[in-house]
Design a protein around this motif. Structure first.
Motif, PDB file in Angstrom:
ATOM      1  N   ASP A   1       0.943  -1.304   0.020  1.00  0.00           N
ATOM      2  CA  ASP A   1       0.005  -0.013   0.166  1.00  0.00           C
ATOM      3  C   ASP A   1       0.864   1.466  -0.087  1.00  0.00           C
ATOM      4  O   ASP A   1       0.256   2.347   0.260  1.00  0.00           O
ATOM      5  CB  ASP A   1      -0.931  -0.161   1.272  1.00  0.00           C
ATOM      6  CG  ASP A   1      -1.776  -1.291   1.226  1.00  0.00           C
ATOM      7  OD1 ASP A   1      -2.417  -1.536   0.108  1.00  0.00           O
ATOM      8  OD2 ASP A   1      -2.051  -1.677   2.341  1.00  0.00           O
ATOM      9  N   ASN A   2       2.166   1.129  -0.343  1.00  0.00           N
ATOM     10  CA  ASN A   2       3.120   2.345  -0.384  1.00  0.00           C
ATOM     11  C   ASN A   2       4.060   2.179  -1.227  1.00  0.00           C
ATOM     12  O   ASN A   2       5.340   2.119  -1.101  1.00  0.00           O
ATOM     13  CB  ASN A   2       3.716   2.169   1.041  1.00  0.00           C
ATOM     14  CG  ASN A   2       4.378   3.472   1.561  1.00  0.00           C
ATOM     15  OD1 ASN A   2       3.952   4.586   1.167  1.00  0.00           O
ATOM     16  ND2 ASN A   2       5.444   3.574   2.221  1.00  0.00           N
ATOM     17  N   LEU A   3       3.795   2.081  -2.427  1.00  0.00           N
ATOM     18  CA  LEU A   3       4.715   1.844  -3.434  1.00  0.00           C
ATOM     19  C   LEU A   3       5.691   2.853  -3.865  1.00  0.00           C
ATOM     20  O   LEU A   3       6.915   2.555  -4.100  1.00  0.00           O
ATOM     21  CB  LEU A   3       3.801   1.589  -4.831  1.00  0.00           C
ATOM     22  CG  LEU A   3       4.785   0.936  -6.026  1.00  0.00           C
ATOM     23  CD1 LEU A   3       4.817  -0.609  -5.782  1.00  0.00           C
ATOM     24  CD2 LEU A   3       3.743   1.239  -7.544  1.00  0.00           C
ATOM     25  N   TRP A   4       5.176   4.082  -3.782  1.00  0.00           N
ATOM     26  CA  TRP A   4       6.115   5.098  -4.037  1.00  0.00           C
ATOM     27  C   TRP A   4       6.818   5.855  -2.632  1.00  0.00           C
ATOM     28  O   TRP A   4       6.714   6.887  -2.416  1.00  0.00           O
ATOM     29  CB  TRP A   4       5.474   6.324  -4.754  1.00  0.00           C
ATOM     30  CG  TRP A   4       5.367   6.236  -6.233  1.00  0.00           C
ATOM     31  CD1 TRP A   4       6.158   5.134  -7.082  1.00  0.00           C
ATOM     32  CD2 TRP A   4       4.880   6.978  -7.359  1.00  0.00           C
ATOM     33  NE1 TRP A   4       5.655   5.122  -8.434  1.00  0.00           N
ATOM     34  CE2 TRP A   4       5.050   6.496  -8.496  1.00  0.00           C
ATOM     35  CE3 TRP A   4       4.382   8.167  -7.049  1.00  0.00           C
ATOM     36  CZ2 TRP A   4       4.566   7.117  -9.626  1.00  0.00           C
ATOM     37  CZ3 TRP A   4       3.759   9.066  -8.375  1.00  0.00           C
ATOM     38  CH2 TRP A   4       4.036   8.331  -9.428  1.00  0.00           C
ATOM     39  N   PHE A   5       7.165   5.055  -1.931  1.00  0.00           N
ATOM     40  CA  PHE A   5       7.989   5.468  -0.636  1.00  0.00           C
ATOM     41  C   PHE A   5       9.081   6.061  -0.495  1.00  0.00           C
ATOM     42  O   PHE A   5      10.069   5.971  -1.459  1.00  0.00           O
ATOM     43  CB  PHE A   5       8.125   4.082   0.398  1.00  0.00           C
ATOM     44  CG  PHE A   5       8.934   3.056   0.037  1.00  0.00           C
ATOM     45  CD1 PHE A   5      10.483   3.283   0.163  1.00  0.00           C
ATOM     46  CD2 PHE A   5       8.706   2.148  -0.657  1.00  0.00           C
ATOM     47  CE1 PHE A   5      11.340   2.452  -0.159  1.00  0.00           C
ATOM     48  CE2 PHE A   5       9.617   1.198  -1.382  1.00  0.00           C
ATOM     49  CZ  PHE A   5      10.957   1.488  -0.854  1.00  0.00           C
ATOM     50  N   ASP A   6       9.454   6.993   0.571  1.00  0.00           N
ATOM     51  CA  ASP A   6      10.558   7.627   0.624  1.00  0.00           C
ATOM     52  C   ASP A   6      11.145   6.608   1.613  1.00  0.00           C
ATOM     53  O   ASP A   6      10.686   5.927   2.303  1.00  0.00           O
ATOM     54  CB  ASP A   6      10.323   9.068   1.402  1.00  0.00           C
ATOM     55  CG  ASP A   6       9.880  10.016   0.324  1.00  0.00           C
ATOM     56  OD1 ASP A   6      10.122   9.789  -0.782  1.00  0.00           O
ATOM     57  OD2 ASP A   6       9.077  11.023   0.356  1.00  0.00           O
ATOM     58  N   SER A   7      12.735   6.953   1.868  1.00  0.00           N
ATOM     59  CA  SER A   7      13.068   6.168   2.636  1.00  0.00           C
ATOM     60  C   SER A   7      13.690   6.878   3.740  1.00  0.00           C
ATOM     61  O   SER A   7      14.105   8.358   3.740  1.00  0.00           O
ATOM     62  CB  SER A   7      14.720   5.444   2.006  1.00  0.00           C
ATOM     63  OG  SER A   7      14.289   4.499   0.886  1.00  0.00           O
ATOM     64  N   ASP A   8      13.995   6.283   5.135  1.00  0.00           N
ATOM     65  CA  ASP A   8      14.312   7.099   5.997  1.00  0.00           C
ATOM     66  C   ASP A   8      15.955   7.182   5.880  1.00  0.00           C
ATOM     67  O   ASP A   8      16.362   6.295   5.517  1.00  0.00           O
ATOM     68  CB  ASP A   8      14.121   6.054   7.300  1.00  0.00           C
ATOM     69  CG  ASP A   8      14.496   6.683   8.741  1.00  0.00           C
ATOM     70  OD1 ASP A   8      15.695   7.082   8.808  1.00  0.00           O
ATOM     71  OD2 ASP A   8      13.663   6.782   9.506  1.00  0.00           O
ATOM     72  N   PRO A   9      16.399   8.247   6.114  1.00  0.00           N
ATOM     73  CA  PRO A   9      17.548   8.753   5.767  1.00  0.00           C
ATOM     74  C   PRO A   9      18.675   8.203   6.683  1.00  0.00           C
ATOM     75  O   PRO A   9      19.955   8.050   6.487  1.00  0.00           O
ATOM     76  CB  PRO A   9      17.664  10.504   6.096  1.00  0.00           C
ATOM     77  CG  PRO A   9      16.617  10.909   7.054  1.00  0.00           C
ATOM     78  CD  PRO A   9      15.373   9.649   6.592  1.00  0.00           C
ATOM     79  N   ILE A  10      18.109   7.537   7.860  1.00  0.00           N
ATOM     80  CA  ILE A  10      19.209   7.091   8.950  1.00  0.00           C
ATOM     81  C   ILE A  10      19.350   5.333   8.705  1.00  0.00           C
ATOM     82  O   ILE A  10      20.210   4.881   8.719  1.00  0.00           O
ATOM     83  CB  ILE A  10      18.714   7.470  10.359  1.00  0.00           C
ATOM     84  CG1 ILE A  10      19.068   9.022  10.656  1.00  0.00           C
ATOM     85  CG2 ILE A  10      19.587   6.635  11.242  1.00  0.00           C
ATOM     86  CD1 ILE A  10      18.299   9.737  11.870  1.00  0.00           C
ATOM     87  N   THR A  11      17.769   4.960   8.773  1.00  0.00           N
ATOM     88  CA  THR A  11      17.850   3.559   8.696  1.00  0.00           C
ATOM     89  C   THR A  11      17.668   2.880   7.333  1.00  0.00           C
ATOM     90  O   THR A  11      18.040   1.780   7.144  1.00  0.00           O
ATOM     91  CB  THR A  11      16.365   3.083   9.526  1.00  0.00           C
ATOM     92  OG1 THR A  11      15.460   3.593   8.554  1.00  0.00           O
ATOM     93  CG2 THR A  11      16.430   3.491  10.895  1.00  0.00           C
ATOM     94  N   GLY A  12      17.297   3.755   6.321  1.00  0.00           N
ATOM     95  CA  GLY A  12      17.048   3.244   4.858  1.00  0.00           C
ATOM     96  C   GLY A  12      16.149   2.499   4.719  1.00  0.00           C
ATOM     97  O   GLY A  12      15.444   2.207   3.680  1.00  0.00           O
ATOM     98  N   ASP A  13      14.840   2.338   5.794  1.00  0.00           N
ATOM     99  CA  ASP A  13      14.008   1.691   5.819  1.00  0.00           C
ATOM    100  C   ASP A  13      12.865   2.514   4.907  1.00  0.00           C
ATOM    101  O   ASP A  13      12.866   3.823   4.829  1.00  0.00           O
ATOM    102  CB  ASP A  13      13.057   1.364   6.914  1.00  0.00           C
ATOM    103  CG  ASP A  13      14.149   0.403   7.938  1.00  0.00           C
ATOM    104  OD1 ASP A  13      14.768  -0.407   7.069  1.00  0.00           O
ATOM    105  OD2 ASP A  13      13.914   0.228   9.144  1.00  0.00           O
ATOM    106  N   ALA A  14      11.666   1.857   4.555  1.00  0.00           N
ATOM    107  CA  ALA A  14      10.519   2.694   3.766  1.00  0.00           C
ATOM    108  C   ALA A  14       9.781   3.730   4.941  1.00  0.00           C
ATOM    109  O   ALA A  14       9.328   2.847   5.957  1.00  0.00           O
ATOM    110  CB  ALA A  14       9.535   1.771   3.250  1.00  0.00           C
TER     111      ALA A  14
END
Length: 778
Positions: free
Chosen positions: A431-444
């Protein structure tokens, strides 16, 4: 801060008309409707005739407005369009990351009017840049192995810029602008290694720690002019997010500089836009082609409250309202991504409804009326999101709408969220195809952001063959039902099993918004972003990138009729006074309520504006019709454009109109000014359509940059009954004579009236509160 240097305005128009600084200046009368296909500029064109109503004319230049505008000041549009269809084309969907690409040949060139390339940025030297010119730079270096995308050898660069110019050869009416900034690159930029450089960006380019950075602005503006020339763009789109005094606005990555300079940002933004306008106009004269200047503007009343009265509108060809991201997981309130109207049910606005006569400001109609207060409808474009925002585990609401969804662990909120209210639990995974990434963890970062084509596949229970390319879960749980809000005119998708809510603009919403643009005279639509549009792939049995929504917009907006090209609803006076209006004294941020700016009216004409003269102006219905004044000017409403106790389903009209009276004991002398303070509740853009009535004659003001009317020396010039005496008819003042209340005298080229008994007090020396009332020069 100076809003409009009106004496320069007069010289600019005089120069454009070839009249020098003559006392009389005739503006262009209305002419025939424009052709719908672009025509080359004519050497014999009187370009002043084509200047849009209210657009600032750079002093001393014959700007080639007729290159872009017709004789009514309307933009000449391609592809049979009556209104603009502006699409953002992004650099990052270039295929380099193994995700599906959206390239220049995917753009529906035959259905749009403008392409905004996203993004350029402000580099560490305060220059406009897209990064180093290397083979992996999508703007200037990349190439694509696809038939039709071979670089054009005419240009000494490759990448998107080469192909945009190549395709423009076959589509010469479509204009391209380079968009600068955006959310992630307002206060810095991404280097070639993908790491963000915290340079300060717009914030440091426009301000220092103590004031405006004039040198930085000059450097940027010069580089921007050379940039559009070098790469064949038709103008600049400034996406500065955000020059507002509201603490915590914009990207949290920028708070280190943005929050520290909140009190300076708007003044720097004003200066930036003025300098860009003037330098682009200078380049236009030199190059014989007009360059446009536009902005992506916020639409939330919270952000706009920190942007004074949006004094920059005078410098802009048009405003693209970012009428999306009106709700999102920065808090836990579940609502529409891009509501067209308010419904009165938004829980995020519970306090706003109570405080502001029931007017909700998280909708496109409110934002339209904010900008309409300062500019004609045709210079305003409605932003539409070709993507969704959404939450999971939603509690309450109707099929999720107006419910809540708080992140279970509030210590894990993204920076800048969950400050005044809990942060939201964003939809994730598939449900979150165009996600940004967390700049620290790299997670969606879970936010429920999806292109429209993906959410249509979810609605059909289809896991698209592209899902793994985006690195999201491939498991599809539950079913998605589409719903329609007939008040806000929005669609949303609800999955009752996962309690997931996704909101975005698909067919029904786009159709409603296109009709709204057509019906209200707006200039068109702006799309973020074109890659979210869809078509149906019958072979793959799935939706994918296409142009269905843009085709629908084109169909409606090519049959919408001409857009609104005039600022005022009231008839334009035949005569214009060189009078300026300035606004200042705004409190910062959350202290700016009630909003109480100081207004200064400066008389740059050759004669006085006498006491008793009437001043009228309009302000937008984005604020309740309850404006008052705090200076004893007797402000009274002569018209209220919206009188209902809410704005459910839309505001009723465009303008409130008020009247003030210059106190009888004073005048606004030639070269002098009148100060007063007004107060109102919700934000408005510049009060506009000013009129001054003197001796029964009504005058427009140069402040509004009107297209028509005769510029006169002062009140009474060119008529028989306005502005006081043209000859000194009263007897000369004598120091030994006794004067009683109402007696009139002449002294040193002016006439005066006694307010009470006097003897020996020299007229002109007693001040505005003294015995002698100044009636005007003679």
């Amino acid at each position: 801060m100076t809003v409009n240097p009106s004496s320069r305005w007069a010289r600019a128009l005089a120069a454009a008309a070839g009249l020098g600084t003559a006392a009389s200046l005739l503006f262009a009368p209305p002419a025939a409707a424009a052709p719908q296909e672009p025509a080359p500029p004519s050497a014999s064109s009187d370009h002043a005739d084509c200047r849009p109503d209210g657009l600032y004319p750079t002093p001393g230049l014959d700007v080639p407005y007729c290159d872009v505008y017709d004789s009514d000041g309307r933009e000449i549009l391609p592809n049979g369009l009556d209104r603009r269809v502006i699409g953002y084309f992004t650099s990052w969907r270039n295929g380099a990351n193994d995700q599906p690409s959206y390239l220049v040949d995917d753009i529906p060139w035959d259905k749009i009017s403008h392409i905004n390339y996203a993004f350029g940025h402000v580099n560490s030297d305060n220059e406009l840049s897209v990064g180093p010119d290397t083979p992996d730079n999508p703007a200037t270096g990349m190439t694509w192995d696809r038939p039709g995308l071979e670089p054009d050898p005419e240009f000494d660069y490759d990448g998107h810029f080469n192909l945009l110019n190549k395709f423009k050869k076959d589509n010469p009416g479509v204009r391209t602008l380079v968009a600068v900034g955006g959310w992630a690159e307002t206060g810095g930029f991404f280097g070639p290694d993908g790491e963000r450089v915290d340079s300060g960006g717009f914030y440091s380019m426009t301000t220092t720690e103590t004031g405006v950075n004039h040198a930085g602005i000059e450097t940027f503006a010069d580089s921007a002019v050379e940039f559009v020339r070098e790469y064949g763009f038709d103008g600049l789109d400034i996406d500065y997010e955000y020059a507002t005094s509201m603490q915590g606005a914009g990207s949290p990555d920028d708070y280190w500089i943005s929050d520290a300079r909140r009190g300076l940002l708007w003044e720097g933004y004003e200066e930036l836009m003025r300098v860009l306008r003037e330098k682009l106009d200078e380049a236009a004269v030199a190059d014989g082609t007009y360059y446009q200047l536009t902005v992506a503007a916020p639409s939330s009343g919270w952000l706009l409250r920190g942007q004074e009265v949006h004094q920059v509108v005078q410098y802009l060809d048009f405003v693209n309202m970012m009428t999306y991201d009106l709700h999102g997981t920065w808090n836990h309130f579940v609502g529409h991504n891009g509501a067209l109207f308010d419904s009165g049910q938004d829980p995020e606005l519970r306090d706003v409804y109570n405080a502001f006569d029931g007017i909700g400001y998280l909708n496109a109609d409110w934002a339209h009326h904010y900008f309409r207060g300062a500019m004609q409808a045709g210079r305003i474009n409605l932003g539409v999101p070709f993507y969704t925002r959404g939450w999971q585990d939603v509690q309450g609401g109707e099929n999720g709408l107006w419910g809540t969804s708080a992140l279970p662990d509030q210590t894990q909120c993204q920076p800048g969220t969950g400050i005044n209210d809990p942060c939201g639990h964003g939809a994730g995974g598939i449900d979150n195809l165009w996600f940004d990434s967390d700049p620290i963890t790299g997670d969606a970062i879970e936010a429920g952001v999806n292109p429209i084509w993906h959410v249509l596949n979810l609605e059909n229970g289809v896991v698209g063959d592209y899902v793994e390319d985006y690195g999201v879960d491939t498991e599809l749980v539950g079913t998605y039902e589409r719903h329609w809000d007939d008040v806000t005119k929005n669609e949303w998708w609800w999955n009752p099993q996962t309690r997931t809510f996704l909101s975005g603009d698909a067919d029904q919403t786009i159709s409603a918004k296109a009709d709204y643009v057509a019906d209200t005279g707006l200039g068109g639509v702006m799309i973020w972003e074109m890659a979210g549009d869809y078509s149906y792939d019958a072979d793959a049995e799935q939706y994918f990138m296409g142009d269905t929504l843009i085709t629908s917009l084109h169909q409606t907006l090519s049959n919408a009729g001409p857009y609104g090209a005039v600022k005022a609803e009231t008839p334009a006076p035949e005569q214009v006074l060189d009078v300026d209006v300035e606004f200042g004294g705004f409190a910062l941020g959350d202290n700016n309520y009630p909003i109480t700016p100081e207004v200064t009216i400066t008389n740059n004409s050759a004669t006085d504006i006498p006491g008793g003269s009437k001043i009228t102006f309009d302000y937008g219905t984005s604020a309740p019709g309850s404006m008052g004044d705090q200076s004893g000017m007797g402000l009274a409403h002569v018209h209220r454009g919206h009188t209902r106790d809410n704005n459910v389903g839309g505001l009723d009209g465009d303008f409130h109109r008020v009247e003030l009276t210059v106190p009888g004991w004073q005048s606004i002398p030639a070269g002098g000014s009148l100060d007063f303070t007004i107060n109102y509740q919700l934000p408005i853009s510049q009060p506009s359509n000013f009129r001054i009535e003197v001796g029964g004659v009504e005058y427009a003001l140069t402040y509004d940059h009107p297209r028509e009317g005769e510029l006169v020396e002062g009140p009474g010039d060119g008529d028989d009954n306005g502005g006081g005496p043209s000859e000194c008819d009263a007897p000369s003042w004598s120091s030994g004579t006794v004067y009683n209340t109402g007696d009139e005298v002449t002294h040193d080229g002016s006439e005066y009236r006694a307010r009470w008994w006097t003897q020996g007090e020299e007229p002109g020396t007693t001040g505005e509160w003294g015995v002698w009332e100044h009636l005007g020069t003679c």
